[in-house]
Enzyme design. Structure first.
Site, short mmCIF file in Angstrom:
data_model
loop_
_atom_site.label_atom_id
_atom_site.label_comp_id
_atom_site.label_asym_id
_atom_site.label_seq_id
_atom_site.Cartn_x
_atom_site.Cartn_y
_atom_site.Cartn_z
N SER A 160 10.50 -40.45 -2.07
CA SER A 160 9.31 -41.36 -1.84
C SER A 160 9.57 -42.65 -0.67
O SER A 160 10.76 -42.87 0.38
CB SER A 160 8.64 -41.12 -2.28
OG SER A 160 7.50 -42.00 -2.90
N ASP A 255 3.42 -31.85 1.11
CA ASP A 255 3.44 -33.28 0.52
C ASP A 255 3.06 -33.83 1.80
O ASP A 255 4.20 -34.18 2.96
CB ASP A 255 5.20 -33.05 -0.29
CG ASP A 255 5.48 -34.54 -0.46
OD1 ASP A 255 4.19 -35.13 -0.33
OD2 ASP A 255 6.35 -34.95 -0.88
N HIS A 282 4.06 -33.88 -4.36
CA HIS A 282 5.03 -34.52 -4.54
C HIS A 282 5.80 -34.74 -5.99
O HIS A 282 7.28 -35.61 -5.13
CB HIS A 282 4.05 -35.76 -3.97
CG HIS A 282 5.24 -37.42 -4.03
ND1 HIS A 282 6.33 -37.23 -2.52
CD2 HIS A 282 5.65 -38.42 -3.79
CE1 HIS A 282 6.75 -38.16 -2.45
NE2 HIS A 282 6.40 -38.93 -3.51
#
Length: 319
Positions: A160, A255, A282
């Site tokens: 991320s 995502d 996610h």
């Protein structure tokens, strides 16, 4: 003209001529270089020593957690800021498998926050601050390690926001923009990214089911400057350069961080992005629900890949 003024005029002209001559002299090309036969290239520059200190690991595994998965004062060798951190599943397994002499697993401690400007009660640090702090600390660890341990290799991983930082490190190294000397690019053995917010399909090795969308920082790049504290930096300049074949990228279809839709409303999109950090797709890379490859979850695949890279890494001499 009085003689005195004439003298001054001649003196001024002389000074100007002197300056012009000096400038021409300084700008004049030097003698042509002596012709020498080209030196053969090598991936192991001769400036490196034959051995390094016994306390240097063969490989530094640099792990960068995602949003809300770290803190600025966390212990990089025993991180506890978020016991549910996705990257802990990878880093802990690697630390258990290898002795510290083979690989030192370093989890970058940084604020790891993302303030939602559409929520007036949100008191977190903004994205720019968080991302910058993470990058500087990650780069600093590589720089200091390379100075002390010139034969140590590197595996860089992130999830991320951490994947954005890890990818930015790889891009700068691979394009000769710092962190490591361009002659030391071969020291980076591999880069693993899960849900990279600056992902571009085809710019790296896209693993398993790979969607056609781009990272949120690319999709939102048109709003840069409109929302304080959030600079969406767009595509990476030069991609990953020399490291492109060593970068592994995982992105689950749907995502929004790495597979972002077209943006029509910039302000609403920022709120959507802030919420996407915690959306089911996610948040579930440790399960096979939204992404799996040959029966492995994203974290299992990343661990297996990193383990193989570390196991096959060179074993430099120590003193």
């Amino acid at each position: 003209m009085p003689k005195f003024l004439l003298f001054l005029a001649l003196l001024a002209v002389g000074a100007i001529i002197l300056v012009v001559v000096l400038v021409i002299t300084l700008l004049k090309p030097g003698p042509p270089p002596i012709s020498r036969p080209p030196e053969s290239s090598t991936t192991e520059p001769s400036r490196r020593p034959e051995a390094q200190s016994a306390d240097c690991p063969d490989v530094l595994t640099l792990v960068i957690p995602g949003t809300w998965e770290s803190s600025a004062d966390d212990d990089p060798y025993h991180p506890t800021a978020n016991p549910q951190s996705l990257m802990l599943r990878v880093s802990s397994a690697l630390a258990d498998e290898f002795p510290t002499s083979r690989t030192s697993v370093y989890t970058v401690p940084y604020v790891a926050q993302f303030r939602n400007p559409t929520n007036l009660t949100d008191t977190q640090r903004d994205y720019n601050y968080s991302r910058t702090q993470g990058y500087k600390r990650a780069a600093g660890e590589i720089i200091s390690t390379n100075k002390k341990c010139p034969l140590t290799r590197y595996v860089i991983m992130g999830f991320s926001q951490g994947a954005v930082i890890a990818g930015d490190l790889a891009s700068n190294i691979g394009n000769g923009r710092g962190v490591l000397d361009p002659s030391d690019v071969d020291l980076v053995l591999g880069v693993g990214l899960i849900a990279d917010g600056r992902r571009e399909p085809g710019e790296q090795n896209d693993i398993g089911p790979s969607p056609s969308g781009v990272g949120a920082e690319i999709a939102l790049s048109g709003i840069s400057g409109l929302v304080p504290g959030i600079t969406m930096t767009g595509p990476r300049n030069g991609g990953f350069g020399e490291l492109s074949d060593r970068v592994q990228s995982i992105c689950a279809p749907g995502d929004l961080i790495c597979d972002a839709p077209t943006i029509a409303n910039p302000v609403a999109a920022v709120g959507q992005l802030a919420g996407a950090i915690d959306n089911p797709v996610h948040a579930l890379y440790a399960t096979p629900r939204y992404w799996s490859f040959d029966g492995s979850t994203a974290t299992e695949w990343m661990y297996g890949w990193a383990s193989s890279v570390i196991d096959n890494a060179p074993r430099p001499e120590h003193y």
